[in-house]
Design a protein around this motif. Sequence first.
Motif, PDB file in Angstrom:
ATOM      1  N   TRP A 103       0.823  -1.207   0.000  1.00  0.00           N
ATOM      2  CA  TRP A 103       0.000   0.000   0.000  1.00  0.00           C
ATOM      3  C   TRP A 103       0.860   1.261   0.000  1.00  0.00           C
ATOM      4  O   TRP A 103       0.369   2.355   0.266  1.00  0.00           O
ATOM      5  CB  TRP A 103      -0.916  -0.002   1.225  1.00  0.00           C
ATOM      6  N   ALA A 104       2.145   1.137  -0.284  1.00  0.00           N
ATOM      7  CA  ALA A 104       3.071   2.272  -0.205  1.00  0.00           C
ATOM      8  C   ALA A 104       2.746   3.383  -1.196  1.00  0.00           C
ATOM      9  O   ALA A 104       2.956   4.556  -0.912  1.00  0.00           O
ATOM     10  CB  ALA A 104       4.507   1.794  -0.406  1.00  0.00           C
ATOM     11  N   ASP A 105       2.235   3.026  -2.365  1.00  0.00           N
ATOM     12  CA  ASP A 105       1.950   4.020  -3.397  1.00  0.00           C
ATOM     13  C   ASP A 105       0.432   4.134  -3.584  1.00  0.00           C
ATOM     14  O   ASP A 105      -0.178   3.300  -4.260  1.00  0.00           O
ATOM     15  CB  ASP A 105       2.619   3.615  -4.703  1.00  0.00           C
ATOM     16  N   PRO A 106      -0.195   5.150  -3.008  1.00  0.00           N
ATOM     17  CA  PRO A 106      -1.656   5.284  -3.106  1.00  0.00           C
ATOM     18  C   PRO A 106      -2.159   5.594  -4.519  1.00  0.00           C
ATOM     19  O   PRO A 106      -3.347   5.498  -4.776  1.00  0.00           O
ATOM     20  CB  PRO A 106      -1.982   6.434  -2.147  1.00  0.00           C
ATOM     21  N   SER A 107      -1.254   5.924  -5.435  1.00  0.00           N
ATOM     22  CA  SER A 107      -1.686   6.213  -6.805  1.00  0.00           C
ATOM     23  C   SER A 107      -1.932   4.942  -7.620  1.00  0.00           C
ATOM     24  O   SER A 107      -2.531   5.003  -8.690  1.00  0.00           O
ATOM     25  CB  SER A 107      -0.645   7.089  -7.520  1.00  0.00           C
ATOM     26  N   ILE A 108      -1.492   3.792  -7.111  1.00  0.00           N
ATOM     27  CA  ILE A 108      -1.696   2.525  -7.819  1.00  0.00           C
ATOM     28  C   ILE A 108      -3.140   2.064  -7.602  1.00  0.00           C
ATOM     29  O   ILE A 108      -3.627   2.028  -6.472  1.00  0.00           O
ATOM     30  CB  ILE A 108      -0.715   1.439  -7.324  1.00  0.00           C
ATOM     31  N   HIS A 109      -3.816   1.729  -8.675  1.00  0.00           N
ATOM     32  CA  HIS A 109      -5.179   1.213  -8.584  1.00  0.00           C
ATOM     33  C   HIS A 109      -5.178  -0.110  -7.820  1.00  0.00           C
ATOM     34  O   HIS A 109      -4.210  -0.881  -7.896  1.00  0.00           O
ATOM     35  CB  HIS A 109      -5.763   0.997  -9.978  1.00  0.00           C
ATOM     36  N   ASP A 110      -6.253  -0.389  -7.126  1.00  0.00           N
ATOM     37  CA  ASP A 110      -6.353  -1.602  -6.317  1.00  0.00           C
ATOM     38  C   ASP A 110      -6.060  -2.858  -7.138  1.00  0.00           C
ATOM     39  O   ASP A 110      -5.358  -3.756  -6.692  1.00  0.00           O
ATOM     40  CB  ASP A 110      -7.738  -1.688  -5.689  1.00  0.00           C
ATOM     41  N   PHE A 111      -6.572  -2.921  -8.358  1.00  0.00           N
ATOM     42  CA  PHE A 111      -6.377  -4.079  -9.233  1.00  0.00           C
ATOM     43  C   PHE A 111      -4.897  -4.315  -9.544  1.00  0.00           C
ATOM     44  O   PHE A 111      -4.468  -5.457  -9.715  1.00  0.00           O
ATOM     45  CB  PHE A 111      -7.154  -3.867 -10.539  1.00  0.00           C
ATOM     46  N   ASP A 112      -4.105  -3.252  -9.598  1.00  0.00           N
ATOM     47  CA  ASP A 112      -2.693  -3.332  -9.981  1.00  0.00           C
ATOM     48  C   ASP A 112      -1.740  -3.389  -8.791  1.00  0.00           C
ATOM     49  O   ASP A 112      -0.525  -3.379  -8.973  1.00  0.00           O
ATOM     50  CB  ASP A 112      -2.324  -2.128 -10.853  1.00  0.00           C
ATOM     51  N   ARG A 113      -2.285  -3.449  -7.587  1.00  0.00           N
ATOM     52  CA  ARG A 113      -1.448  -3.428  -6.384  1.00  0.00           C
ATOM     53  C   ARG A 113      -0.582  -4.691  -6.301  1.00  0.00           C
ATOM     54  O   ARG A 113      -1.096  -5.798  -6.358  1.00  0.00           O
ATOM     55  CB  ARG A 113      -2.346  -3.324  -5.154  1.00  0.00           C
ATOM     56  N   PRO A 114       0.735  -4.531  -6.164  1.00  0.00           N
ATOM     57  CA  PRO A 114       1.633  -5.698  -6.078  1.00  0.00           C
ATOM     58  C   PRO A 114       1.715  -6.235  -4.651  1.00  0.00           C
ATOM     59  O   PRO A 114       1.139  -5.655  -3.718  1.00  0.00           O
ATOM     60  CB  PRO A 114       2.986  -5.107  -6.493  1.00  0.00           C
ATOM     61  N   LEU A 115       2.445  -7.302  -4.480  1.00  0.00           N
ATOM     62  CA  LEU A 115       2.715  -7.826  -3.140  1.00  0.00           C
ATOM     63  C   LEU A 115       3.840  -7.018  -2.506  1.00  0.00           C
ATOM     64  O   LEU A 115       4.714  -6.507  -3.208  1.00  0.00           O
ATOM     65  CB  LEU A 115       3.135  -9.294  -3.201  1.00  0.00           C
ATOM     66  N   ASN A 116       3.828  -6.933  -1.180  1.00  0.00           N
ATOM     67  CA  ASN A 116       4.943  -6.275  -0.501  1.00  0.00           C
ATOM     68  C   ASN A 116       6.025  -7.320  -0.213  1.00  0.00           C
ATOM     69  O   ASN A 116       5.893  -8.497  -0.590  1.00  0.00           O
ATOM     70  CB  ASN A 116       4.476  -5.538   0.759  1.00  0.00           C
ATOM     71  N   LYS A 117       7.106  -6.918   0.453  1.00  0.00           N
ATOM     72  CA  LYS A 117       8.224  -7.845   0.713  1.00  0.00           C
ATOM     73  C   LYS A 117       7.767  -9.063   1.497  1.00  0.00           C
ATOM     74  O   LYS A 117       8.180 -10.190   1.221  1.00  0.00           O
ATOM     75  CB  LYS A 117       9.347  -7.125   1.451  1.00  0.00           C
ATOM     76  N   ARG A 118       6.936  -8.830   2.508  1.00  0.00           N
ATOM     77  CA  ARG A 118       6.445  -9.949   3.317  1.00  0.00           C
ATOM     78  C   ARG A 118       5.620 -10.910   2.479  1.00  0.00           C
ATOM     79  O   ARG A 118       5.768 -12.133   2.575  1.00  0.00           O
ATOM     80  CB  ARG A 118       5.615  -9.412   4.484  1.00  0.00           C
ATOM     81  N   GLY A 119       4.756 -10.375   1.615  1.00  0.00           N
ATOM     82  CA  GLY A 119       3.945 -11.220   0.744  1.00  0.00           C
ATOM     83  C   GLY A 119       4.793 -12.029  -0.219  1.00  0.00           C
ATOM     84  O   GLY A 119       4.522 -13.204  -0.470  1.00  0.00           O
ATOM     85  N   LEU A 120       5.839 -11.395  -0.745  1.00  0.00           N
ATOM     86  CA  LEU A 120       6.728 -12.083  -1.690  1.00  0.00           C
ATOM     87  C   LEU A 120       7.496 -13.222  -1.031  1.00  0.00           C
ATOM     88  O   LEU A 120       7.858 -14.203  -1.692  1.00  0.00           O
ATOM     89  CB  LEU A 120       7.708 -11.088  -2.319  1.00  0.00           C
ATOM     90  N   SER A 121       7.750 -13.123   0.263  1.00  0.00           N
ATOM     91  CA  SER A 121       8.460 -14.218   0.945  1.00  0.00           C
ATOM     92  C   SER A 121       7.493 -15.242   1.532  1.00  0.00           C
ATOM     93  O   SER A 121       7.809 -16.431   1.588  1.00  0.00           O
ATOM     94  CB  SER A 121       9.390 -13.671   2.034  1.00  0.00           C
ATOM     95  N   ASN A 122       6.311 -14.795   1.951  1.00  0.00           N
ATOM     96  CA  ASN A 122       5.354 -15.732   2.560  1.00  0.00           C
ATOM     97  C   ASN A 122       4.668 -16.643   1.545  1.00  0.00           C
ATOM     98  O   ASN A 122       4.354 -17.796   1.862  1.00  0.00           O
ATOM     99  CB  ASN A 122       4.281 -14.965   3.336  1.00  0.00           C
ATOM    100  N   ALA A 123       4.412 -16.156   0.341  1.00  0.00           N
ATOM    101  CA  ALA A 123       3.690 -16.962  -0.646  1.00  0.00           C
ATOM    102  C   ALA A 123       4.440 -18.248  -1.011  1.00  0.00           C
ATOM    103  O   ALA A 123       3.842 -19.332  -0.973  1.00  0.00           O
ATOM    104  CB  ALA A 123       3.379 -16.134  -1.889  1.00  0.00           C
ATOM    105  N   PRO A 124       5.741 -18.195  -1.322  1.00  0.00           N
ATOM    106  CA  PRO A 124       6.446 -19.454  -1.601  1.00  0.00           C
ATOM    107  C   PRO A 124       6.511 -20.370  -0.366  1.00  0.00           C
ATOM    108  O   PRO A 124       6.441 -21.586  -0.490  1.00  0.00           O
ATOM    109  CB  PRO A 124       7.856 -19.012  -2.007  1.00  0.00           C
ATOM    110  N   ALA A 125       6.609 -19.774   0.806  1.00  0.00           N
ATOM    111  CA  ALA A 125       6.631 -20.575   2.037  1.00  0.00           C
ATOM    112  C   ALA A 125       5.305 -21.303   2.218  1.00  0.00           C
ATOM    113  O   ALA A 125       5.274 -22.476   2.626  1.00  0.00           O
ATOM    114  CB  ALA A 125       6.926 -19.683   3.238  1.00  0.00           C
ATOM    115  N   MET A 126       4.207 -20.651   1.889  1.00  0.00           N
ATOM    116  CA  MET A 126       2.899 -21.295   1.976  1.00  0.00           C
ATOM    117  C   MET A 126       2.802 -22.440   0.975  1.00  0.00           C
ATOM    118  O   MET A 126       2.257 -23.495   1.277  1.00  0.00           O
ATOM    119  CB  MET A 126       1.783 -20.277   1.718  1.00  0.00           C
ATOM    120  N   GLY A 127       3.352 -22.236  -0.210  1.00  0.00           N
ATOM    121  CA  GLY A 127       3.369 -23.308  -1.205  1.00  0.00           C
ATOM    122  C   GLY A 127       4.115 -24.530  -0.706  1.00  0.00           C
ATOM    123  O   GLY A 127       3.661 -25.668  -0.872  1.00  0.00           O
ATOM    124  N   LYS A 128       5.246 -24.316  -0.064  1.00  0.00           N
ATOM    125  CA  LYS A 128       6.026 -25.437   0.489  1.00  0.00           C
ATOM    126  C   LYS A 128       5.258 -26.141   1.597  1.00  0.00           C
ATOM    127  O   LYS A 128       5.266 -27.369   1.697  1.00  0.00           O
ATOM    128  CB  LYS A 128       7.369 -24.938   1.017  1.00  0.00           C
TER     129      LYS A 128
END
Length: 67
Positions: A14-39
């Motif tokens: 949520w760091a950049d409020p100008s990004i539309h909700d649909f285009d919002r990327p994952l943050n650092k925590r999300g990028l590390s947690n998603a592969p961990a959840m897959g494992k």
Amino acid sequence: MKTIYLLRHAKSDWADPSIHDFDRPLNKRGLSNAPAMGKLLKAKGMIPALVITSTAMRAKTTAELVT
């Protein structure tokens, strides 16, 4: 018997409020947690035959990283 797994997208950025909700990327925590959840899911034998996801950036990225 078939099983349906529901998974919410990982933590989004949520760091950049100008990004539309649909285009919002994952943050650092999300990028590390998603592969961990897959494992974790794989270790528990929870391997889906089919993945259906939203095309929103955060959902699509989560699905790619989990699988």
